[in-house]
Design an enzyme around this catalytic site. Structure first.
Site, PDB file in Angstrom:
ATOM      1  N   SER A  72       0.846  -1.188   0.000  1.00 44.88           N
ATOM      2  CA  SER A  72       0.000   0.000   0.000  1.00 44.88           C
ATOM      3  C   SER A  72       0.888   1.247   0.000  1.00 44.88           C
ATOM      4  CB  SER A  72      -0.972  -0.013   1.182  1.00 44.88           C
ATOM      5  OG  SER A  72      -1.939   1.014   1.055  1.00 44.88           O
ATOM      6  N   ASP A  91      -8.279  -6.368  -5.039  1.00 41.02           N
ATOM      7  CA  ASP A  91      -8.028  -5.108  -4.331  1.00 41.02           C
ATOM      8  C   ASP A  91      -9.082  -4.077  -4.761  1.00 41.02           C
ATOM      9  OD1 ASP A  91      -7.089  -2.714  -3.276  1.00 41.02           O
ATOM     10  OD2 ASP A  91      -5.002  -3.119  -3.755  1.00 41.02           O
ATOM     11  N   HIS A 134      -6.982  -5.760  -0.411  1.00 36.05           N
ATOM     12  CA  HIS A 134      -5.878  -4.801  -0.330  1.00 36.05           C
ATOM     13  C   HIS A 134      -4.837  -5.259   0.683  1.00 36.05           C
ATOM     14  CE1 HIS A 134      -3.777  -1.095  -0.856  1.00 36.05           C
ATOM     15  NE2 HIS A 134      -3.910  -0.755   0.404  1.00 36.05           N
TER      16      HIS A 134
END
Length: 517
Positions: free
Chosen positions: A199, A411, A450
């Site tokens: 991320s 995601d 994610h």
């Protein structure tokens, strides 16, 4: 940039030890007296073997037991900033005992808006053994500020220097300091340096490969927050607006995006998707191993005239197709990539799948608008200072650097197609796909949300993959993945453009009976 910051960055780039000398028995405690320009070491203490570290977020397991190590905390360039607030780049370094150190250094990336220093264990994407347990020195940083209201507190950006630290400066600075501490503590420098993040941490890894190409020998970048402004445009505006056009209205006439699809609608959609694409890898197992080869068209479950059951209203199907195609401007230009039809798109949770939106998104209630000026929104979205857009990695690659990407196919925040698009651009800018494959690989993770979760195998060891590549010249063709969603199952994650395919014989739960093709 201040002279002190420049000095620290130069040390990171050059890897030149400030001091290297044999240490006393109380070398860990002595580190509080170690002097580096603009660096304040606030604490250094021996942490006993067997220590458990609290989970990094609610619901996650504790980390440990850890080996005995020296934990160093400090601040770089402590200062007063905007409104008299105190800023500085906080960091932590965990140093294994001398006889346990493997000679290498690993830095862990951040998440969200950063703002806190996570315990430097190096546990993410390292398989069953954190980097610290394997003998790596591990470091982490808050990237120059303290979060006040949670992981997505970006109020620090009002301070220019804090903004610059978060955008690109802090990780290279902390790497420079950590390398000096290592050289001082062990009386020799680290042999190799690695960075792993997902991320925001994935974005940080990309920034380091682009702006500081000689600081790290190996970098792993997962689900990178590459273009946050544009991805937020997609998930907070484009997709809700598309759904609002076909969503039921409340008493005041406002669309209810959380009621866009019923549970029966979602089940019907997923049944049709999985029937079309699940077994393309030779096995119907609840995973779509070849998402790029999935040719599912939601139109097949759109209600025909007079049809009332086992179908979804045509206007809803049109809205879904529009949403997953990604935002385009009035000229038809793709502003941000679309999203994959994958096994996790109906999952519930903190960051729900794109077919399971609630009333609120990540940053508040979803818009009730039914129209969107994409041209105008797209002009405001980009942030070149933060975004890792450069594809000129000639120095990084010529210096022997290795760069691994991975991205969850489900995601719902950052499209895996954006990361794949960047990877393809690397090939275009650096001599073609075969040439780039000599120093960079990309892995799609079926079903993963994610940075983890979803109907996926989200437990894998990218640390060993990048270390073997850097130190032994063994390029990763595949990485074995397991996960709680499918107990007892393993699969190979295959380097793009290949995917896992069942051989047709043997235990279907065992990765050894799959090949990358």
């Amino acid at each position: 940039m201040t002279q002190s910051k420049l000095s620290i960055l130069l040390l990171a780039l050059l890897g030149v030890p400030l001091a290297a000398r044999a240490q006393s028995a109380d070398a860990c405690g002595d580190l509080t007296h170690f002097k580096l320009q603009a660096v304040e070491i606030t604490k250094s203490e021996l942490v006993p073997a067997g220590t458990m570290v609290p989970p990094p977020y609610p619901g996650a397991p504790s980390i440990g037991p850890l080996p005995a190590h020296c934990l160093v905390n400090g601040v770089i360039n402590r200062r007063k900033g905007i409104d008299g607030q105190e800023f500085g780049t906080g960091f932590a370094v965990a140093l294994p005992q001398r006889d346990a150190w493997n000679g290498d250094f690993m830095m862990q990336g951040g998440g969200g808006g950063n703002g806190f220093v996570a315990y430097p264990t190096g546990a993410n994407y390292s398989g069953d053994k954190p980097a610290l347990t394997r003998g790596f020195v591990v470091a982490g940083t808050d990237t120059g500020h303290k979060a006040k209201t949670g992981p997505f507190d970006f109020s620090f950006m009002r301070d220019q220097q804090a903004y610059l630290d978060f955008a690109f400066l802090a990780n290279a600075e902390v790497a420079g300091v950590a390398k000096q501490i290592i050289a001082h503590y062990y009386a020799k420098p680290a042999a190799y340096s690695y960075f792993i993040g997902c991320s925001t941490g994935g974005r940080e890894g990309m920034i380091l490969s682009q702006r500081y190409p000689t600081v790290f020998n190996g970098i792993v970048s997962g689900d990178p927050a590459m273009r946050t402004g544009l991805s937020n445009l997609a998930i907070a505006q484009w997709i809700p607006v598309a759904y609002n056009q076909a969503a039921p209205k409340d008493a005041s006439g406002k669309p209810q995006v959380d009621k866009f699809l019923t549970e029966d609608d979602r089940k019907l959609f997923m049944d049709a998707l999985m029937k079309r694409c699940d077994a393309k890898d030779g096995l119907a197992d609840g995973m779509i191993s070849d998402p790029l080869g999935c040719d599912f068209d939601p139109e097949v479950i759109a209600c025909k005239p007079a049809q009332t059951g086992a179908c979804i209203a045509p206007e809803k199907i049109s809205a879904i197709k529009k949403a997953f195609a990604g935002p385009k401007n009035t000229y038809g230009t793709q502003v941000y990539p679309g999203f994959l039809y994958d096994a996790g798109i109906t999952m519930k949770g903190g960051v729900p799948g794109l077919l399971a939106l609630g009333k609120n998104g990540l940053f508040g209630p979803y818009s009730t608008a039914t129209e969107l000026d994409v041209d105008k929104a797209a002009l405001r979205a980009p942030d070149p200072l933060v975004e890792p857009a450069s594809t000129n990695l000639s120095t990084f690659s010529l210096n022997g650097g290795k760069l691994i990407f991975f991205h969850g196919d489900s995601d719902p925040w950052f499209s895996p197609l954006d990361t794949l698009g960047y990877y393809k651009s690397l090939s275009e800018s650096n001599g073609g796909s075969d040439k780039v494959a000599e120093w960079s690989r990309f892995f799609l993770v079926p079903g993963m949300a994610h940075c983890g979760g979803g109907p996926s195998l989200d437990h894998f060891d990218m640390l060993s993959a990048v270390v073997d590549w850097v130190e032994n010249g063994e390029a990763p063709e595949s990485v074995i993945a397991t996960g709680q969603a499918f107990p007892g199952r393993s699969r190979p994650l295959c380097a793009y453009p290949k995917h896992a395919q069942y051989t047709g014989t043997g235990d279907t739960q065992d990765a050894r009976n799959f090949r990358c093709q």
